[in-house]
Design a protein around this motif. Structure first.
Motif, PDB file in Angstrom:
ATOM      1  N   VAL A   8      -2.034  -4.965   4.454  1.00  6.03           N
ATOM      2  CA  VAL A   8      -0.939  -5.509   3.659  1.00  6.03           C
ATOM      3  C   VAL A   8      -1.363  -5.570   2.197  1.00  6.03           C
ATOM      4  O   VAL A   8      -2.460  -6.034   1.887  1.00  6.03           O
ATOM      5  CB  VAL A   8      -0.576  -6.937   4.138  1.00  6.03           C
ATOM      6  CG1 VAL A   8       0.586  -7.499   3.352  1.00  6.03           C
ATOM      7  CG2 VAL A   8      -0.291  -6.961   5.621  1.00  6.03           C
ATOM      8  N   GLN A   9      -0.490  -5.085   1.315  1.00  3.23           N
ATOM      9  CA  GLN A   9      -0.710  -5.245  -0.117  1.00  3.23           C
ATOM     10  C   GLN A   9       0.097  -6.447  -0.570  1.00  3.23           C
ATOM     11  O   GLN A   9       1.317  -6.493  -0.381  1.00  3.23           O
ATOM     12  CB  GLN A   9      -0.274  -3.995  -0.871  1.00  3.23           C
ATOM     13  CG  GLN A   9      -1.144  -2.801  -0.588  1.00  3.23           C
ATOM     14  CD  GLN A   9      -0.699  -1.580  -1.357  1.00  3.23           C
ATOM     15  OE1 GLN A   9       0.432  -1.472  -1.799  1.00  3.23           O
ATOM     16  NE2 GLN A   9      -1.611  -0.636  -1.517  1.00  3.23           N
ATOM     17  N   VAL A  10      -0.588  -7.415  -1.144  1.00  2.00           N
ATOM     18  CA  VAL A  10       0.027  -8.680  -1.528  1.00  2.00           C
ATOM     19  C   VAL A  10      -0.082  -8.850  -3.042  1.00  2.00           C
ATOM     20  O   VAL A  10      -1.185  -8.860  -3.586  1.00  2.00           O
ATOM     21  CB  VAL A  10      -0.676  -9.874  -0.821  1.00  2.00           C
ATOM     22  CG1 VAL A  10      -0.036 -11.184  -1.206  1.00  2.00           C
ATOM     23  CG2 VAL A  10      -0.670  -9.673   0.684  1.00  2.00           C
ATOM     24  N   GLU A  11       1.075  -8.954  -3.704  1.00  2.00           N
ATOM     25  CA  GLU A  11       1.077  -9.203  -5.149  1.00  2.00           C
ATOM     26  C   GLU A  11       1.157 -10.715  -5.352  1.00  2.00           C
ATOM     27  O   GLU A  11       2.221 -11.316  -5.247  1.00  2.00           O
ATOM     28  CB  GLU A  11       2.257  -8.511  -5.836  1.00  2.00           C
ATOM     29  CG  GLU A  11       2.228  -8.691  -7.333  1.00  2.00           C
ATOM     30  CD  GLU A  11       3.380  -7.995  -8.041  1.00  2.00           C
ATOM     31  OE1 GLU A  11       3.321  -7.898  -9.266  1.00  2.00           O
ATOM     32  OE2 GLU A  11       4.339  -7.570  -7.373  1.00  2.00           O
ATOM     33  N   LEU A  12       0.004 -11.316  -5.621  1.00  2.00           N
ATOM     34  CA  LEU A  12      -0.047 -12.765  -5.783  1.00  2.00           C
ATOM     35  C   LEU A  12       0.435 -13.200  -7.160  1.00  2.00           C
ATOM     36  O   LEU A  12       0.929 -14.303  -7.324  1.00  2.00           O
ATOM     37  CB  LEU A  12      -1.467 -13.277  -5.534  1.00  2.00           C
ATOM     38  CG  LEU A  12      -1.958 -13.093  -4.100  1.00  2.00           C
ATOM     39  CD1 LEU A  12      -3.410 -13.497  -3.981  1.00  2.00           C
ATOM     40  CD2 LEU A  12      -1.101 -13.891  -3.124  1.00  2.00           C
ATOM     41  N   LEU A  50       6.635  -6.728   0.460  1.00  2.00           N
ATOM     42  CA  LEU A  50       5.249  -6.313   0.641  1.00  2.00           C
ATOM     43  C   LEU A  50       5.185  -4.860   1.083  1.00  2.00           C
ATOM     44  O   LEU A  50       6.083  -4.367   1.761  1.00  2.00           O
ATOM     45  CB  LEU A  50       4.576  -7.163   1.723  1.00  2.00           C
ATOM     46  CG  LEU A  50       4.652  -8.673   1.582  1.00  2.00           C
ATOM     47  CD1 LEU A  50       4.058  -9.329   2.809  1.00  2.00           C
ATOM     48  CD2 LEU A  50       3.934  -9.132   0.327  1.00  2.00           C
ATOM     49  N   ARG A  51       4.109  -4.190   0.745  1.00  3.76           N
ATOM     50  CA  ARG A  51       3.844  -2.842   1.248  1.00  3.76           C
ATOM     51  C   ARG A  51       2.852  -2.986   2.396  1.00  3.76           C
ATOM     52  O   ARG A  51       1.807  -3.605   2.250  1.00  3.76           O
ATOM     53  CB  ARG A  51       3.266  -1.969   0.141  1.00  3.76           C
ATOM     54  CG  ARG A  51       2.862  -0.633   0.644  1.00  3.76           C
ATOM     55  CD  ARG A  51       3.421   0.577  -0.043  1.00  3.76           C
ATOM     56  NE  ARG A  51       4.683   0.540  -0.706  1.00  3.76           N
ATOM     57  CZ  ARG A  51       5.797   1.100  -0.216  1.00  3.76           C
ATOM     58  NH1 ARG A  51       5.802   1.675   0.951  1.00  3.76           N
ATOM     59  NH2 ARG A  51       6.899   1.087  -0.914  1.00  3.76           N
ATOM     60  N   VAL A  52       3.219  -2.428   3.560  1.00  8.62           N
ATOM     61  CA  VAL A  52       2.444  -2.606   4.790  1.00  8.62           C
ATOM     62  C   VAL A  52       2.155  -1.240   5.410  1.00  8.62           C
ATOM     63  O   VAL A  52       3.029  -0.369   5.439  1.00  8.62           O
ATOM     64  CB  VAL A  52       3.236  -3.476   5.800  1.00  8.62           C
ATOM     65  CG1 VAL A  52       2.478  -3.655   7.092  1.00  8.62           C
ATOM     66  CG2 VAL A  52       3.571  -4.825   5.184  1.00  8.62           C
ATOM     67  N   SER A  53       0.931  -1.070   5.908  1.00  6.90           N
ATOM     68  CA  SER A  53       0.534   0.150   6.617  1.00  6.90           C
ATOM     69  C   SER A  53      -0.039  -0.225   7.966  1.00  6.90           C
ATOM     70  O   SER A  53      -0.858  -1.144   8.062  1.00  6.90           O
ATOM     71  CB  SER A  53      -0.543   0.910   5.827  1.00  6.90           C
ATOM     72  OG  SER A  53      -0.082   1.257   4.546  1.00  6.90           O
ATOM     73  N   ALA A  54       0.370   0.494   8.987  1.00  3.02           N
ATOM     74  CA  ALA A  54      -0.157   0.241  10.333  1.00  3.02           C
ATOM     75  C   ALA A  54      -1.603   0.719  10.416  1.00  3.02           C
ATOM     76  O   ALA A  54      -1.992   1.698   9.772  1.00  3.02           O
ATOM     77  CB  ALA A  54       0.690   0.966  11.369  1.00  3.02           C
TER      78      ALA A  54
END
Length: 118
Positions: free
Chosen positions: A68-72, A19-23
């Motif tokens: 959070v970027q979630v690729e479903l 996942l790509r996550v940013s605070a």
């Protein structure tokens, strides 16, 4: 024999992805919050309509907020705001915040595909 009471509102499903996550951080003025411009990648273990279980390799703090970027599914990347709700040595739980119905619907469809192995 003691029976364990399940407190989760939604059933978890296996979801092993990067996942790509940013605070989410306070602005310099301190009045609003901003998405930190530098994101990082983190590995997920499972997902539900309520949140994600992820690795805690970045030593995340309890109650911290993240985008959070979630690729479903292929070409179906959704963004969700989340908060760290529990932490152990190697993993932590993110609770989704302010989800729209499309996001929940997509997670339910993913769960159905997972159960049916489609």
């Amino acid at each position: 024999m003691n029976k364990v009471i399940e407190k989760r509102e939604f059933k978890r499903f296996k979801f092993r992805k990067l996942l790509r996550v940013s605070a989410i951080i306070p602005s310099k003025s301190g009045n609003i919050f901003e998405v930190h411009p530098q994101s990082f990648e983190i590995f997920s273990h499972d997902i539900s309509e309520g949140g994600l279980r992820i690795d805690n390799m970045k030593k995340l703090n309890a109650n911290s907020f993240f985008k959070v970027q979630v690729e479903l599914a292929k070409n179906n990347v959704l963004e969700a705001f989340s908060q760290v709700t529990w932490i152990d040595r190697y993993q932590c739980g993110l609770n989704f915040l302010m989800l729209d119905q499309d996001f929940k619907k997509n997670v339910r469809q993913l769960a159905l595909r997972t159960v049916l192995n489609v």
